[in-house]
Write an enzyme that holds these catalytic residues in place. Sequence first.
Site, short mmCIF file in Angstrom:
data_model
loop_
_atom_site.label_atom_id
_atom_site.label_comp_id
_atom_site.label_asym_id
_atom_site.label_seq_id
_atom_site.Cartn_x
_atom_site.Cartn_y
_atom_site.Cartn_z
N SER A 437 -7.19 -7.84 -94.41
CA SER A 437 -6.16 -6.81 -94.27
C SER A 437 -5.25 -6.77 -95.49
O SER A 437 -5.01 -7.79 -96.13
CB SER A 437 -5.33 -7.06 -93.02
OG SER A 437 -4.71 -8.31 -93.10
N ASP A 603 -14.67 -12.84 -88.38
CA ASP A 603 -13.53 -13.75 -88.35
C ASP A 603 -13.51 -14.59 -87.08
O ASP A 603 -13.64 -14.05 -85.98
CB ASP A 603 -12.21 -12.95 -88.37
CG ASP A 603 -11.96 -12.29 -89.71
OD1 ASP A 603 -12.34 -12.88 -90.74
OD2 ASP A 603 -11.36 -11.20 -89.74
N GLU A 609 -8.50 -22.58 -80.70
CA GLU A 609 -7.57 -22.28 -79.59
C GLU A 609 -8.21 -22.61 -78.25
O GLU A 609 -7.52 -22.91 -77.30
CB GLU A 609 -7.21 -20.80 -79.57
CG GLU A 609 -6.90 -20.22 -80.91
CD GLU A 609 -5.44 -19.88 -81.08
OE1 GLU A 609 -4.86 -19.33 -80.15
OE2 GLU A 609 -4.91 -20.17 -82.17
N HIS A 645 -13.99 -16.52 -91.31
CA HIS A 645 -12.66 -16.95 -91.74
C HIS A 645 -11.98 -17.69 -90.58
O HIS A 645 -12.11 -17.30 -89.43
CB HIS A 645 -11.81 -15.74 -92.14
CG HIS A 645 -10.35 -16.04 -92.24
ND1 HIS A 645 -9.82 -16.85 -93.23
CD2 HIS A 645 -9.30 -15.68 -91.46
CE1 HIS A 645 -8.51 -16.95 -93.05
NE2 HIS A 645 -8.17 -16.26 -91.98
N CYS A 647 -8.21 -19.92 -89.54
CA CYS A 647 -6.86 -20.24 -89.98
C CYS A 647 -6.03 -20.79 -88.82
O CYS A 647 -6.57 -20.97 -87.73
CB CYS A 647 -6.18 -19.01 -90.56
SG CYS A 647 -6.13 -17.62 -89.44
N HIS A 698 2.12 -16.64 -95.27
CA HIS A 698 3.15 -16.48 -94.24
C HIS A 698 4.55 -16.32 -94.83
O HIS A 698 5.51 -16.13 -94.11
CB HIS A 698 3.15 -17.66 -93.27
CG HIS A 698 1.87 -17.74 -92.50
ND1 HIS A 698 0.85 -18.61 -92.84
CD2 HIS A 698 1.42 -17.03 -91.44
CE1 HIS A 698 -0.15 -18.44 -92.00
NE2 HIS A 698 0.17 -17.49 -91.15
N1 GLN Z 1 -9.52 -10.14 -91.28
C1 GLN Z 1 -8.28 -10.45 -90.66
C2 GLN Z 1 -7.13 -10.00 -91.56
O1 GLN Z 1 -7.24 -10.12 -92.73
C3 GLN Z 1 -8.15 -11.91 -90.38
C4 GLN Z 1 -6.83 -12.22 -89.73
C5 GLN Z 1 -6.70 -13.64 -89.24
O2 GLN Z 1 -7.35 -14.52 -89.65
N2 GLN Z 1 -5.82 -13.89 -88.35
O3 GLN Z 1 -6.11 -9.55 -91.10
ZN ZN Z 2 -6.43 -15.98 -91.01
#
Ligand code: GLN
Ligand code: ZN
Length: 762
Positions: A437, A603, A609, A645, A647, A698
């Site tokens: 994004s 993703d 979680e 991805h 995170c 962040h």
């Molecule tokens: N592809 C999503 C973004 O870039 C991944 C967001 C995420 O990892 N929370 O917003």
């Molecule tokens: Zn992320």
Amino acid sequence: MVKSSVLGYPRIGAEREWKKALEAFWSGKIEESVLHEKLKEIRLNHLRKQQEKGIDLIAVNDFSYYDHILDTATMFGIVPKRFAYEGGSVPLSIYYGIARGTKEATASEMTKWFNTNYHYIVPELDGATPVLTENRPLAAYREAKEELGIEGKPVLVGPLTFLKLSKGYEPSETAAWIDRLLPLYVQILQELAQEGVQWVQIDEPILVTKLSDEDLAALKKAYDTFAAAAPSLNIMLQTYFESVENYSEIINLPVKGIGLDFVHGLTGNISTIQAQGFPSDKVLGAGIIDGRGIWKASLREKLTVLEQLSGFVTSDRLIVQSSCSLLHVPVTVRNEAKLLPELKGALAFADEKLDEIILLTKAVSTGVSSIAAELEQCDQALETLKQSGARNRNDVQEAVAVISIQEPKRSKPFAERHIAQQKKWQLPILPTTTIGSFPQSAEVRKARQLWRKGEWNQEQYEGFINEQIDIWIKLQEEIGIDVLVHGEFERTDMVEFFGEKLEGFAFTQFGWVQSYGSRCVKPPIIFGDVAFDEAMTVKETKYAQSQTKHPVKGMLTGPITIMNWSFVRDDISREQIAYQLAYALRQEVEALEGAGIGMIQVDEPAVREGLPLKEEEQAEYLAWAVKAFRMTTCTVQDTTQIHTHMCYCEFHDMIDSIEAMDADVISIETSRSHGELIHSFEVNTYKLGIGLGVYDIHSPRVPRVEEMTSMIERALRVLDPKLFWINPDCGLKTRGLEETVDALRNMVKATEIARSKHGLKV
Ligand code: GLN
Ligand code: ZN
């Protein structure tokens, strides 16, 4: 008499008033005094609501200006050195600095609150000397009493849980740290006792995890000390999210009550009580209304549980309560006007849960017949949903049954795919990319609103989205990024977007819950069988690809993340839900590939979680989570590069599972945990493509080139440069345009430095 109790109430307000106030303050739109006023009003509203419903023990000090762990740390004067804190009560500027970072100092790490989607700020102890800067529970108690006449139950995070969630000390220092913290707790508790407080809830959710002998000794010492220091205070030692470990040690602590979770820890807790009984001098906080789920409780089933418990504890020693704080559910179903009646009828958010607690308390106190009508209504509502067409899709159930018995596997191993992909894509060494994004500017949000309200037609809206794509494709080319993305401008939320296009999902209008800080999410509800309807992402991705010679990654949210960030039905297993999602998403992956998109990112930030808290259940979960990811991605050609991805949390202990996902490239967040993940690659070798985030997204702070080169350097010491990618930590949608462009330019510069330093050919 049986009492009713709530462990905590959502902070954000039915219309996210809390979030709006915080953000208005951060952006300078309102003064600090106005923020205090607004938050007080919200806080009192929440208390009043519980009072009106008739809850006996209402939690106070469950409210926060950001996060309750950060509150606890700052109450103890534990502030990282880089914030130049000079003692005394911690000013808001520092409080928010720790949470969000400032121009001068990086934010503290944020991590998952147990297995929920709430994230807390990790306290950094690093040699701090704790002092009590204010007695927050006391202030909250006084406020509730003075303003509303409520005899509140102050809540605080217990010392062992606080310590175990902190960093910056060695496990061998546990006892020493407990000794440092105890006098502060003692002062808080004594002041509460002096004030005439009846019940205090001390949250020790850490007791549902495995503890060492040192931890248990520290626990005993803490609660012995409390009992001696404030004997008149009734302490409810509160656990949640699972059944407790070390039951016998816990019930022997000198506290008045023990709170147990009879929803998420039902089997474990009940069987322990059956085996070992419950002490006759203690009160049992029976957490039987699910504080995390959104479904109406089957009152009949709950009564059976209470019935079972009544064999071990007399009703005057029973408290009917939520399984955990209601922080994890939205505020109310009442304002939802667009849900199918069969679904709405089967939902219960925070306010409706208050009603359930009251009803069950009544049933236990005055007999089941006193709630006969409500019982009948409840049964009917649950049965109606069960019979609905959405829950009975044979086509989906049959197809998923077939694919879930096959082994999901790419046709070639990674080593061979890697060669084929290099040949096709000709990427430079240390390729750069982003996570998906780009900034969702006010303009983007406005456009979406206009379109949603019908003021813009589809064509206008799509035209606008394409313009945004154009802008960012050009920017990415100009900055010098190698693998581009379209920017996700058409998406508000990475789960909602897909949920809206898949079948089996429902969306609330106001069902927000806090994820971290002011960030709220509105999880979709997976209430029926999930099915693919039509391509969801092909149009925008294809358009973006048509505007550039560089590869554009298609961008999907993976099955486990969609599941873990949704509220899900509880009539079939999570594993089955994951496979239904995987089957639907596989059809999207195939549609993208069919449209000529040769790099597809799926993703999975939220895999962790869903990790069960109990170690013995983790391997099974990870196995089917990995299987669902592979099911989604395994049917593509060798040259199609699958990215993923992750995170938000720690990954170092699940590298094997990450590797088993068999994604050609993974990007992982690292910078907020200051490179701890890198360390784990010193012990585990990773053999697939990988990008460790080189800067924290962040924070609005633009990272310097040198910071990123040092992150890259560190990573290259343990990872193969031929497999290493350069990317930020996460998606950039919450950032501003300028800071994003500046940060990415610096990232590309850092990459160029790393390439030339290592004599790596481009
Ligand atoms: N592809 C999503 C973004 O870039 C991944 C967001 C995420 O990892 N929370 O917003
Ligand atoms: Zn992320």
